[in-house]
Scaffold this active site. Structure first.
Site, short mmCIF file in Angstrom:
data_model
loop_
_atom_site.label_atom_id
_atom_site.label_comp_id
_atom_site.label_asym_id
_atom_site.label_seq_id
_atom_site.Cartn_x
_atom_site.Cartn_y
_atom_site.Cartn_z
N GLU A 187 0.85 -1.18 0.00
CA GLU A 187 0.00 0.00 0.00
C GLU A 187 0.89 1.23 0.00
OE1 GLU A 187 -3.25 0.31 2.73
OE2 GLU A 187 -3.72 -1.81 2.50
N CYS A 211 -2.80 -6.98 5.21
CA CYS A 211 -2.20 -8.22 4.71
C CYS A 211 -1.49 -9.06 5.78
CB CYS A 211 -1.22 -7.90 3.59
SG CYS A 211 -2.02 -7.27 2.12
C1 UDX Z 1 2.71 -6.01 2.72
C2 UDX Z 1 3.87 -6.56 1.88
O1 UDX Z 1 5.02 -5.71 2.07
C3 UDX Z 1 3.48 -6.62 0.41
O2 UDX Z 1 4.53 -7.19 -0.35
C4 UDX Z 1 2.22 -7.50 0.29
O3 UDX Z 1 1.79 -7.59 -1.05
C5 UDX Z 1 1.11 -6.95 1.16
O4 UDX Z 1 1.56 -6.84 2.52
P1 UDX Z 1 1.71 -3.60 3.21
O5 UDX Z 1 0.62 -4.27 4.00
O6 UDX Z 1 1.33 -2.50 2.28
O7 UDX Z 1 2.48 -4.69 2.29
O8 UDX Z 1 2.74 -3.03 4.26
P2 UDX Z 1 4.28 -3.09 4.61
O9 UDX Z 1 4.95 -1.90 4.04
O10 UDX Z 1 4.89 -4.40 4.35
O11 UDX Z 1 4.18 -2.87 6.20
C6 UDX Z 1 3.42 -3.79 7.02
C7 UDX Z 1 3.51 -3.40 8.48
O12 UDX Z 1 4.84 -3.55 8.96
C8 UDX Z 1 3.12 -1.95 8.78
O13 UDX Z 1 2.38 -1.91 9.97
C9 UDX Z 1 4.46 -1.25 8.95
O14 UDX Z 1 4.40 -0.12 9.78
C10 UDX Z 1 5.28 -2.37 9.60
N1 UDX Z 1 6.71 -2.21 9.37
C11 UDX Z 1 7.23 -2.25 8.11
C12 UDX Z 1 7.57 -2.05 10.47
O15 UDX Z 1 7.13 -2.03 11.63
N2 UDX Z 1 8.91 -1.92 10.25
C13 UDX Z 1 9.45 -1.95 9.00
O16 UDX Z 1 10.69 -1.86 8.89
C14 UDX Z 1 8.60 -2.12 7.90
#
Ligand code: UDX
Length: 434
Positions: free
Chosen positions: A144, A254
Site C-alpha cells: 500500500e 495483509c
Molecule cells: C505487505 C507486503 O510488504 C506486500 O509485499 C504485500 O503484497 C502486502 O503486505 P503492506 O501491507 O502495504 O504490504 O505493508 P508493509 O509496508 O509491508 O508494512 C506492514 C507493516 O509492517 C506496517 O504496519 C508497517 O508499519 C510495519 N513495518 C514495516 C515495520 O514495523 N517496520 C518496518 O521496517 C517495515
C-alpha cells in the site's frame, strides 16, 4: 489482449490500470455501486500515488458486470479474502465471482487468481466451478502506498497452473515486462507453489519484523541501541535492508490476515508452524508492552497526544493498525486520546473522538506525546514547539523515527523501542553495577 478484472481494490485497480496502460483492452468489474460511481467519475478510491492521474487518461472501462466476458482472454480475479473463522481465509467472494464467471467466460480462457488464497484453492476451482477454463494462481506483492510502482515494476511475477495457460500469461505480462526496462523475472510453477509463495513472503516479512522487535526489546534490556544493531544487520545482503525498523508492531490488511491464514492452513494439514505462531504471538505482545510503557508514563486519566493512526506511513488505511489498536487500549483504560494523522480524516473509532488538525493541536496539554505511525513529517517536527504545548515531558517513540538527542534537547524525556536516549545508557551502566 482482451482482459477483464474482477474487483477494483488495491490489487485489481492497480493491475487493471497497468494492463490498460501497456495496451491491453481492459474492463473492470466492480460490484460496489459507490466505488463504481467514483471510478466512472475518474476519482481515485484508494488514495494511492499516481492512481488519479492514470485514471484520468486510462482506456479501461468500469462496469457493474462485463456483458462481453466471453471475449476475455484473461480474467484477473482480485476480490477480497478477509479473515474468516479460526483465522482461515474467507473465500466466499472468490467462490461467488468464479461461480458467476464459469458460465460466461469462454472455455479455455485463463482465470488468474490475484487474491491471496490458501494452497489448493486453484486446484479446487479448476476441478470444480472453472473446469472449462484454465485456472492460474498469480499472486501480487504490492505494498500500500506503492500500488502502481509495485505493479508497473514488480520484483517478480509469479504464476502457476496448467501448462496450457502459460503462453497466455506470458503474453499478458510481456508488454509490462518490456516497459519495466529491467529484467522482471516471470517464475512459472504449480498453482500450489504460487499460492504458497505469496503466504511465504508475507509470513517471512512479518516474522522478520517480530524478530527485529525482539532484538529491539532485548536492546532495551541490555542497554544496546537497536538502530546500531539493526543498521549493521542491514548491510548483510543475506538479511536484506528492508523491514528492519522496530516499533509497536506490524499491521495492515495483509500481514495479520495472511500470517493467521498460513498458520491455520498449516494446522489444517496437521503441521505445527511454530516460528510463524510465535511471530504472531510476539506481535500481539509487542503492542501490549508498548501500551504498558505509555500507561506507566502517564496518569490513569491523562491525555495522550497520539501521532499517527494509519497502519503505516503513506497510507490512510487503519485496518489492523497497531496505532489504532493502541489508541483503543489507551482510551478504554480511561485516557483521553488526541490523535492526528496526516492522511486519516475521520476518527475510525468513537473512543478516539474528533481528530486534531495537526500534530501541535494533538499534543496540546498532553501528558505524553506518542508516535505510532512512521510518517516522515513526524521525524521532522519542531520538537521544541511541541514541548511548549505539552503538559508532560515524555515522548514515546513507537516507530524509532525520532532522533532521541533532538527530543532531549527540546526538553523531552525520550522513550523508544530499542532506542536509547543518552542518559539511558548511563542509567543501565549504574543498574548493572549495583
Ligand atoms: C505487505 C507486503 O510488504 C506486500 O509485499 C504485500 O503484497 C502486502 O503486505 P503492506 O501491507 O502495504 O504490504 O505493508 P508493509 O509496508 O509491508 O508494512 C506492514 C507493516 O509492517 C506496517 O504496519 C508497517 O508499519 C510495519 N513495518 C514495516 C515495520 O514495523 N517496520 C518496518 O521496517 C517495515
Amino acid at each position: 489482449m482482451r482482459v477483464t478484472v474482477i474487483g477494483a481494490g488495491y490489487v485489481g485497480l492497480a493491475s487493471a490500470l497497468a494492463a490498460a496502460d501497456v495496451g491491453h483492452d481492459v474492463v473492470v468489474v466492480e460490484r460496489d455501486p459507490d466505488r463504481l460511481a467514483r471510478l466512472r467519475r475518474r476519482e481515485d478510491p484508494l488514495g494511492e500515488p499516481g492512481v488519479a492521474a492514470l485514471l484520468r487518461r486510462t482506456r479501461a472501462r468500469f462496469e457493474a458486470s462485463d456483458a462481453e466476458l466471453d471475449r476475455a482472454d484473461v480474467i484477473l480475479v482480485a476480490v477480497g479474502t478477509p479473515m474468516g473463522v479460526d483465522g482461515r481465509a474467507d473465500l466466499s467472494q472468490i467462490d461467488e465471482a468464479c461461480r458467476s464467471l464459469a458460465h460466461e467466460a469462454r472455455p479455455g480462457a485463463v482465470v488468474a487468481i490475484r487474491s491471496t488464497v490458501p494452497v489448493g484453492t486453484c486446484d479446487r476451482l479448476q476441478t470444480g466451478a472453472l473446469r472449462r477454463q484454465r485456472v492460474v494462481s498469480n499472486p501480487e506483492f504490492l505494498r500500500e502506498g506503492h500500488a502502481l510502482e509495485d505493479t508497473f515494476a514488480p520484483t517478480r511475477i509469479i504464476a502457476g497452473g496448467p501448462p496450457a495457460a502459460r503462453v497466455a500469461i506470458e503474453r499478458f505480462y510481456a508488454p509490462l515486462r518490456a516497459r519495466a526496462g529491467r529484467g522482471v523475472p516471470l517464475l512459472w510453477m504449480s498453482s500450489r507453489s504460487a499460492e504458497l509463495a505469496k503466504y511465504a513472503a508475507n509470513g517471512f516479512l512479518a516474522t522478520k519484523l517480530s524478530f527485529v522487535n525482539e532484538i529491539a526489546n532485548l536492546a532495551d534490556v541490555v542497554g544496546a541501541d537497536a538502530r546500531a544493531v539493526l543498521g549493521s544487520m542491514a548491510l548483510d545482503p543475506r538479511i536484506g535492508a528492508g523491514h528492519l525498523r522496530p516499533g509497536l508492531g506490524w499491521g495492515g490488511s495483509c500481514f495479520p490476515k495472511d500470517t493467521r491464514a498460513l498458520a491455520a492452513l498449516a494446522a489444517g494439514e496437521g503441521y505445527d508452524f511454530v516460528v510463524l505462531k510465535a511471530a504472531i504471538e510476539q506481535n500481539a505482545r509487542q503492542l501490549e508492552e508498548f501500551a504498558r510503557i505509555v500507561e506507566r508514563e502517564t496518569p490513569a486519566d491523562g491525555t495522550i497526544g497520539l501521532l499517527g493512526l494509519a497502519f503505516k506511513a503513506g497510507s490512510a488505511d487503519t485496518r489492523e493498525s497497531p496505532a489504532l489498536a493502541l489508541a483503543r487500549i489507551l482510551a478504554n483504560g480511561g485516557r483521553r486520546v488526541q490523535a492526528y494523522d496526516p492522511a486519516v480524516r475521520d476518527a475510525p473509532d468513537a473512543a478516539i473522538g474528533q481528530l486534531a488538525a495537526d500534530a501541535v493541536a494533538a499534543c496540546r496539554d498532553a501528558d505524553a506525546v506518542v508516535v505510532a505511525t512512521e510518517w516522515p513529517e513526524f521525524a521532522a517536527l519542531d520538537l521544541a514547539a511541541l514541548r511548549r504545548v505539552t503538559r508532560g515531558d515524555v515522548l514515546v517513540d513507537g516507530r524509532a523515527i525520532i532522533d532521541p538527542a533532538r527530543a532531549v534537547a527540546a526538553g523531552f524525556r525520550y522513550r523508544g523501542v530499542g532506542v536509547q536516549a543518552d542518559g539511558d545508557l548511563a542509567r543501565f551502566a549504574l543498574r548493572a553495577a549495583s
